[in-house]
Every structure is written in C-alpha cells, then in structure tokens.
Design a protein around this motif. Structure first.
Motif, PDB file in Angstrom:
ATOM      1  N   PHE A  19      -3.627  10.888  -5.386  1.00 29.84           N
ATOM      2  CA  PHE A  19      -2.234  10.520  -6.075  1.00 29.84           C
ATOM      3  C   PHE A  19      -2.662   9.392  -7.419  1.00 29.84           C
ATOM      4  N   SER A  20      -3.579   8.555  -7.136  1.00 29.03           N
ATOM      5  CA  SER A  20      -3.731   7.670  -7.995  1.00 29.03           C
ATOM      6  C   SER A  20      -4.267   8.093  -9.792  1.00 29.03           C
ATOM      7  N   PRO A  21      -5.086   9.126  -9.540  1.00 29.62           N
ATOM      8  CA  PRO A  21      -5.513   9.738 -11.116  1.00 29.62           C
ATOM      9  C   PRO A  21      -4.144  10.247 -11.884  1.00 29.62           C
ATOM     10  N   TRP A  22      -3.331  10.869 -10.937  1.00 28.17           N
ATOM     11  CA  TRP A  22      -2.328  11.628 -11.750  1.00 28.17           C
ATOM     12  C   TRP A  22      -1.297  10.522 -12.047  1.00 28.17           C
ATOM     13  N   VAL A  23      -0.932   9.471 -11.192  1.00 31.39           N
ATOM     14  CA  VAL A  23       0.247   8.712 -11.603  1.00 31.39           C
ATOM     15  C   VAL A  23      -0.380   7.422 -12.758  1.00 31.39           C
ATOM     16  N   GLY A  24      -1.584   7.464 -12.949  1.00 35.80           N
ATOM     17  CA  GLY A  24      -2.036   6.389 -13.760  1.00 35.80           C
ATOM     18  C   GLY A  24      -2.569   5.036 -13.476  1.00 35.80           C
ATOM     19  N   PHE A  25      -3.064   4.360 -13.935  1.00 36.34           N
ATOM     20  CA  PHE A  25      -3.272   2.744 -13.665  1.00 36.34           C
ATOM     21  C   PHE A  25      -2.725   1.972 -14.607  1.00 36.34           C
ATOM     22  N   ASN A  26      -1.500   2.019 -14.269  1.00 37.08           N
ATOM     23  CA  ASN A  26      -0.427   0.899 -14.828  1.00 37.08           C
ATOM     24  C   ASN A  26       0.092  -0.014 -13.923  1.00 37.08           C
ATOM     25  N   CYS A  27      -0.650  -0.794 -13.429  1.00 40.88           N
ATOM     26  CA  CYS A  27      -0.157  -1.524 -12.169  1.00 40.88           C
ATOM     27  C   CYS A  27       0.145  -3.012 -12.998  1.00 40.88           C
ATOM     28  N   ARG A  28       1.054  -3.673 -12.349  1.00 35.59           N
ATOM     29  CA  ARG A  28       1.771  -4.936 -12.997  1.00 35.59           C
ATOM     30  C   ARG A  28       0.963  -6.154 -12.611  1.00 35.59           C
ATOM     31  N   TYR A  29       0.281  -6.036 -11.546  1.00 32.50           N
ATOM     32  CA  TYR A  29      -0.644  -6.889 -10.744  1.00 32.50           C
ATOM     33  C   TYR A  29      -2.073  -6.580 -10.854  1.00 32.50           C
ATOM     34  N   HIS A  30      -3.046  -7.681 -10.754  1.00 31.88           N
ATOM     35  CA  HIS A  30      -4.478  -7.596 -10.907  1.00 31.88           C
ATOM     36  C   HIS A  30      -4.816  -8.230  -9.406  1.00 31.88           C
ATOM     37  N   PRO A  31      -5.334  -7.745  -8.618  1.00 33.87           N
ATOM     38  CA  PRO A  31      -6.023  -6.251  -8.419  1.00 33.87           C
ATOM     39  C   PRO A  31      -4.909  -5.267  -8.229  1.00 33.87           C
ATOM     40  N   THR A  32      -5.269  -4.105  -8.277  1.00 29.07           N
ATOM     41  CA  THR A  32      -3.995  -3.154  -7.897  1.00 29.07           C
ATOM     42  C   THR A  32      -3.390  -3.236  -6.627  1.00 29.07           C
ATOM     43  N   CYS A  33      -2.286  -2.609  -6.511  1.00 23.10           N
ATOM     44  CA  CYS A  33      -1.839  -2.747  -5.066  1.00 23.10           C
ATOM     45  C   CYS A  33      -2.674  -1.982  -3.984  1.00 23.10           C
ATOM     46  N   SER A  34      -3.498  -0.887  -4.159  1.00 27.86           N
ATOM     47  CA  SER A  34      -4.312  -0.358  -3.328  1.00 27.86           C
ATOM     48  C   SER A  34      -5.526  -1.165  -3.259  1.00 27.86           C
ATOM     49  N   ALA A  35      -6.144  -1.703  -4.217  1.00 25.77           N
ATOM     50  CA  ALA A  35      -7.331  -2.536  -3.914  1.00 25.77           C
ATOM     51  C   ALA A  35      -6.919  -3.793  -3.067  1.00 25.77           C
ATOM     52  N   TYR A  36      -5.742  -4.352  -3.378  1.00 23.28           N
ATOM     53  CA  TYR A  36      -5.315  -5.419  -2.687  1.00 23.28           C
ATOM     54  C   TYR A  36      -5.134  -5.258  -0.984  1.00 23.28           C
ATOM     55  N   ALA A  37      -4.809  -3.966  -0.977  1.00 21.78           N
ATOM     56  CA  ALA A  37      -4.309  -3.575   0.519  1.00 21.78           C
ATOM     57  C   ALA A  37      -5.886  -3.265   1.171  1.00 21.78           C
ATOM     58  N   LEU A  38      -6.746  -2.668   0.543  1.00 25.62           N
ATOM     59  CA  LEU A  38      -7.977  -2.525   1.053  1.00 25.62           C
ATOM     60  C   LEU A  38      -8.651  -3.874   1.396  1.00 25.62           C
ATOM     61  N   GLU A  39      -8.622  -4.850   0.496  1.00 21.93           N
ATOM     62  CA  GLU A  39      -9.244  -5.977   0.725  1.00 21.93           C
ATOM     63  C   GLU A  39      -8.430  -6.934   1.642  1.00 21.93           C
ATOM     64  N   ALA A  40      -7.324  -6.803   1.886  1.00 22.24           N
ATOM     65  CA  ALA A  40      -6.555  -7.663   2.907  1.00 22.24           C
ATOM     66  C   ALA A  40      -6.878  -6.864   4.213  1.00 22.24           C
ATOM     67  N   LEU A  41      -7.088  -5.611   4.478  1.00 19.36           N
ATOM     68  CA  LEU A  41      -7.313  -5.123   5.663  1.00 19.36           C
ATOM     69  C   LEU A  41      -8.623  -5.536   6.180  1.00 19.36           C
ATOM     70  N   LYS A  42      -9.470  -5.615   5.048  1.00 21.13           N
ATOM     71  CA  LYS A  42     -11.234  -6.039   5.230  1.00 21.13           C
ATOM     72  C   LYS A  42     -10.981  -7.286   5.602  1.00 21.13           C
ATOM     73  N   LYS A  43     -10.472  -8.270   4.958  1.00 20.68           N
ATOM     74  CA  LYS A  43     -10.660  -9.786   5.207  1.00 20.68           C
ATOM     75  C   LYS A  43      -9.808 -10.105   6.682  1.00 20.68           C
ATOM     76  N   HIS A  44      -8.610  -9.638   6.767  1.00 23.51           N
ATOM     77  CA  HIS A  44      -7.671 -10.071   7.797  1.00 23.51           C
ATOM     78  C   HIS A  44      -7.437  -9.210   8.958  1.00 23.51           C
ATOM     79  N   GLY A  45      -7.934  -7.931   9.037  1.00 22.45           N
ATOM     80  CA  GLY A  45      -7.815  -7.117   9.959  1.00 22.45           C
ATOM     81  C   GLY A  45      -6.539  -6.368   9.776  1.00 22.45           C
ATOM     82  N   GLY A  46      -6.309  -5.534  10.946  1.00 20.90           N
ATOM     83  CA  GLY A  46      -5.052  -4.517  10.854  1.00 20.90           C
ATOM     84  C   GLY A  46      -3.597  -5.116  10.615  1.00 20.90           C
TER      85      GLY A  46
END
Length: 73
Positions: A19-46
């Motif tokens: 979905f991300s390629p269709w929606v576009g890359f216009n996130c108001r935060y840096h890093p994007t929400c999906s990158a933030y989610a993956l980093e949070a899961l990697k750093k802090h667990g489930g």
C-alpha cells in the motif's frame, strides 16, 4: 527480534510492500510511522514495541504534531 515482534511486524511489512507505494510518502513525522513501528518492535520487543507503534499511529492525524520523533531508548 522476538517471535511476537516478528508476528507484529508482518502487517507493517505488508503495508510497506503493497500500500505504501500507492499512498505516497507524505508522512508528517520522521521517520515514517512504518519505519518507527519496525524500529520499535526490533528495539523493545512485541509488547512495548507494539504499544509504542500503536501510540505513534494514534498521533498521526490532521491535528497531531510533526517533526522528528525517534523511538525512545
């Protein structure tokens, strides 16, 4: 990455792939929400990483903030 974090990361990875390629890359935060989610899961667990990811997605609305929002240590 813990097994629970791996399970929670699957929908995020699917979103980024499908979905991300269709929606576009216009996130108001840096890093994007999906990158933030993956980093949070990697750093802090489930559990804590999932909570942080859901909290971040909940802040992503027209009246929310913007700017740099890194995953806390």
């Amino acid at each position: 990455m813990t097994p629970l974090a791996l399970i929670f990361s699957l929908p995020v990875r699917l979103y980024r792939m499908l979905f991300s390629p269709w929606v576009g890359f216009n996130c108001r935060y840096h890093p994007t929400c999906s990158a933030y989610a993956l980093e949070a899961l990697k750093k802090h667990g489930g559990l804590k990483g999932g909570y942080l990811a859901l909290r971040r997605i909940g802040r992503c609305h027209p009246w929310g903030g913007d700017g740099i929002d890194n995953v806390p240590d």
